[in-house]
Design a protein around this motif. Structure first.
Motif, short mmCIF file in Angstrom:
data_model
loop_
_atom_site.label_atom_id
_atom_site.label_comp_id
_atom_site.label_asym_id
_atom_site.label_seq_id
_atom_site.Cartn_x
_atom_site.Cartn_y
_atom_site.Cartn_z
N VAL A 173 14.67 41.35 47.68
CA VAL A 173 13.18 41.72 48.38
C VAL A 173 12.86 41.17 49.76
CG1 VAL A 173 10.74 41.95 48.08
CG2 VAL A 173 12.65 42.61 45.95
N ALA A 174 12.65 41.50 50.69
CA ALA A 174 12.34 41.19 51.97
C ALA A 174 10.73 41.16 51.99
CB ALA A 174 12.95 41.86 53.11
N ARG A 175 10.21 41.84 51.34
CA ARG A 175 8.77 42.18 51.75
C ARG A 175 7.88 43.14 50.58
NH1 ARG A 175 4.68 41.73 55.49
NH2 ARG A 175 3.10 43.33 55.34
N THR A 176 6.66 42.74 50.20
CA THR A 176 5.90 43.63 49.23
C THR A 176 4.67 43.85 49.83
OG1 THR A 176 4.84 41.79 48.29
CG2 THR A 176 6.91 42.17 47.38
N GLU A 177 4.16 45.18 49.47
CA GLU A 177 2.71 45.64 49.62
C GLU A 177 2.37 46.08 48.72
OE1 GLU A 177 2.53 47.97 53.10
OE2 GLU A 177 3.97 47.02 54.49
N GLN A 178 1.33 45.57 47.98
CA GLN A 178 0.74 45.78 46.79
C GLN A 178 -0.71 45.35 46.53
OE1 GLN A 178 2.56 42.67 47.65
NE2 GLN A 178 0.49 41.91 47.14
N GLU A 202 17.43 43.37 51.05
CA GLU A 202 16.27 43.70 51.99
C GLU A 202 15.32 44.68 51.85
OE1 GLU A 202 16.16 41.70 54.78
OE2 GLU A 202 17.50 40.61 53.68
N LEU A 203 14.94 44.84 50.66
CA LEU A 203 14.09 46.06 50.14
C LEU A 203 12.56 45.65 50.42
CD1 LEU A 203 15.47 46.89 46.57
CD2 LEU A 203 16.00 47.95 48.73
N THR A 204 11.84 46.72 50.75
CA THR A 204 10.47 46.40 50.79
C THR A 204 9.81 47.32 49.74
OG1 THR A 204 10.24 46.19 53.04
CG2 THR A 204 8.30 46.99 51.92
N VAL A 205 9.12 46.54 48.69
CA VAL A 205 8.80 46.96 47.53
C VAL A 205 7.25 47.10 47.47
CG1 VAL A 205 8.63 47.06 44.79
CG2 VAL A 205 10.44 45.75 46.16
N VAL A 206 6.76 48.35 47.20
CA VAL A 206 5.45 48.79 47.46
C VAL A 206 4.83 49.48 46.07
CG1 VAL A 206 5.67 49.23 49.81
CG2 VAL A 206 5.81 51.05 48.30
N GLY A 207 3.49 49.30 45.55
CA GLY A 207 2.97 49.66 44.65
C GLY A 207 1.73 49.19 44.27
N CYS A 208 1.16 49.56 43.05
CA CYS A 208 -0.06 48.82 42.81
C CYS A 208 -0.19 47.55 42.23
CB CYS A 208 -1.05 50.00 42.09
SG CYS A 208 -1.78 51.28 42.97
N ASN A 209 0.17 47.46 40.96
CA ASN A 209 0.51 46.09 40.19
C ASN A 209 2.07 46.20 40.04
OD1 ASN A 209 0.81 43.79 38.79
ND2 ASN A 209 -0.43 44.65 37.01
N LEU A 210 2.55 45.43 41.08
CA LEU A 210 4.17 45.09 41.13
C LEU A 210 4.22 43.86 40.04
CD1 LEU A 210 4.67 45.23 44.74
CD2 LEU A 210 5.28 46.98 43.04
N PRO A 263 20.23 49.82 51.38
CA PRO A 263 19.82 48.41 51.86
C PRO A 263 18.70 48.63 52.94
CG PRO A 263 22.34 48.46 51.86
CD PRO A 263 21.46 49.98 51.48
N GLY A 264 17.53 47.70 52.82
CA GLY A 264 16.34 48.03 53.94
C GLY A 264 15.55 48.95 53.56
N ALA A 265 15.61 49.79 52.34
CA ALA A 265 14.59 50.75 51.69
C ALA A 265 13.34 50.28 51.58
CB ALA A 265 15.30 51.57 50.79
N VAL A 266 12.40 51.08 51.68
CA VAL A 266 11.09 51.09 51.18
C VAL A 266 10.98 51.59 49.92
CG1 VAL A 266 8.32 51.65 51.44
CG2 VAL A 266 9.80 50.73 53.41
N VAL A 267 10.87 50.78 48.87
CA VAL A 267 10.95 51.50 47.49
C VAL A 267 9.59 51.41 46.88
CG1 VAL A 267 11.92 50.96 45.21
CG2 VAL A 267 13.25 50.58 47.23
N GLY A 268 9.11 52.70 46.45
CA GLY A 268 7.91 52.73 45.54
C GLY A 268 8.11 52.43 44.31
N MET A 269 7.51 51.58 43.63
CA MET A 269 7.87 51.20 42.15
C MET A 269 6.69 51.86 41.19
SD MET A 269 9.54 49.33 40.34
CE MET A 269 10.41 48.23 41.63
N GLY A 270 6.97 52.46 40.32
CA GLY A 270 6.26 53.01 39.25
C GLY A 270 5.94 52.19 38.26
N GLY A 271 5.14 52.59 37.16
CA GLY A 271 4.81 51.47 36.00
C GLY A 271 3.42 50.75 36.61
#
Length: 304
Positions: free
Chosen positions: A71-76, A50-58, A21-29
């Motif tokens: 999901v709490a936040r995205t950076e993408q 409470e995840l922060t999901v990060v990647g290029c095209n999420l 919970p609360g992890a920053v998750v790097g998303m592939g694909g």
């Protein structure tokens, strides 16, 4: 984990151990290509939030996680399914202020992963100069405008991105975690190298030593991989190059529900993700006779 199984484990065990919970998750694909759908389904089943999901095209994985309220936040770089439309659950959650967004260009996001992969606190770039996007990134604290000390020209310093865990899907892997990805890798190699832990689902697990006489085939070496999960069709309904095409009917159905509203998506998740015990059960429920998967396999064979 034993000497005989190496890093091979089940999706449920890998996710429970490495996604917190609360992890920053790097998303592939990328868009409708090789998204780690089996692993994302498992995160949803376990309700890790409470995840922060990060990647290029999420794309599709992010929207499902948002629809599940995780999901709490995205950076993408972006969040869409291109010709199939935006990510409706994500867009509505952002508009309601329920999910924070750190907007990047694709190159900026990839540069942040590259910095993390190199063990550097930041990398310089000349991208973003003169844009409104840069001002927002500076305000958010992950970019600074500076000057090259040798030439005196302006540069942008981009803060390293270091995910707590990266999740990707690959063509194959051996039991030690050496991974082969065929086709485009986008940001994934640097993202995995930057991450503190990585879960890889793969279409096929091969014996240890399979790549010993052809190491050039290995896209990601075992040192960067924490767990490997064998899952045929683990990217469904997105595609895997040389294995199977994307399932347009499935993507269109999901997007139609997304347009209809959040309640429709939650019902879909209940019926299709939570109802089954694992991803194989999901595949069987969606494609009982396997005819769709066979057709997607044939379509890919006709393309390569």
């Amino acid at each position: 984990m034993t000497a005989t199984t190496g890093k091979v484990t089940g999706a449920a065990e890998a996710v429970a151990r490495l996604v917190t919970p609360g992890a920053v998750v790097g998303m592939g694909g990328q868009n409708i290509n090789r998204c780690p759908m089996a692993l994302v389904h498992e995160v949803i089943r376990q309700g890790i939030g409470e995840l922060t999901v990060v990647g290029c095209n999420l794309s599709l994985p992010l929207d499902m996680l948002v629809a599940a309220g995780l999901v709490a936040r995205t950076e993408q770089g972006t969040g869409n399914l291109e010709r199939y439309g935006t990510l409706f659950a994500w867009r509505r959650a952002v508009e309601r202020g329920e999910v924070g967004v750190g907007d990047h260009s694709h190159l900026a996001m990839a540069t942040r992963f590259a910095a993390g992969a190199l063990g550097l606190p930041y990398l310089p770039t000349r991208s973003l100069l003169g844009t409104d996007l840069l001002a927002d990134m500076v305000a958010a604290g992950y970019a600074r405008q500076d000057v090259d000390p040798w030439s005196g020209v302006p540069v942008v310093l981009l803060k390293a991105m270091i995910p707590d865990v990266a999740i990707i899907h690959a063509n194959r892997a051996d039991i030690s975690g050496n991974v082969v990805i065929e086709g485009v890798t986008s940001h994934e190699v640097d993202m995995v190298r930057a991450a503190r832990a990585t879960i890889v689902s793969a279409e096929e697990i091969v014996p240890e030593g399979t790549f010993a006489d052809r190491p050039e085939q290995v896209t990601i070496p075992e040192a960067y991989v924490s767990a490997v999960v064998e899952q045929p069709f683990g990217a469904f309904p997105t595609s895997v190059y040389r294995a199977y095409d994307f399932a347009e009917s499935e993507i269109r159905e999901y997007q139609a529900l997304g347009r209809a509203g959040d309640e429709e998506l939650r019902r879909w998740l209940t019926a299709n993700v939570h109802a089954g015990t694992d991803f194989d059960a999901f595949l069987t429920a969606r494609d009982p006779e396997g005819s769709l998967r066979a057709r997607l396999t044939d379509q890919m064979r006709s393309l390569v």
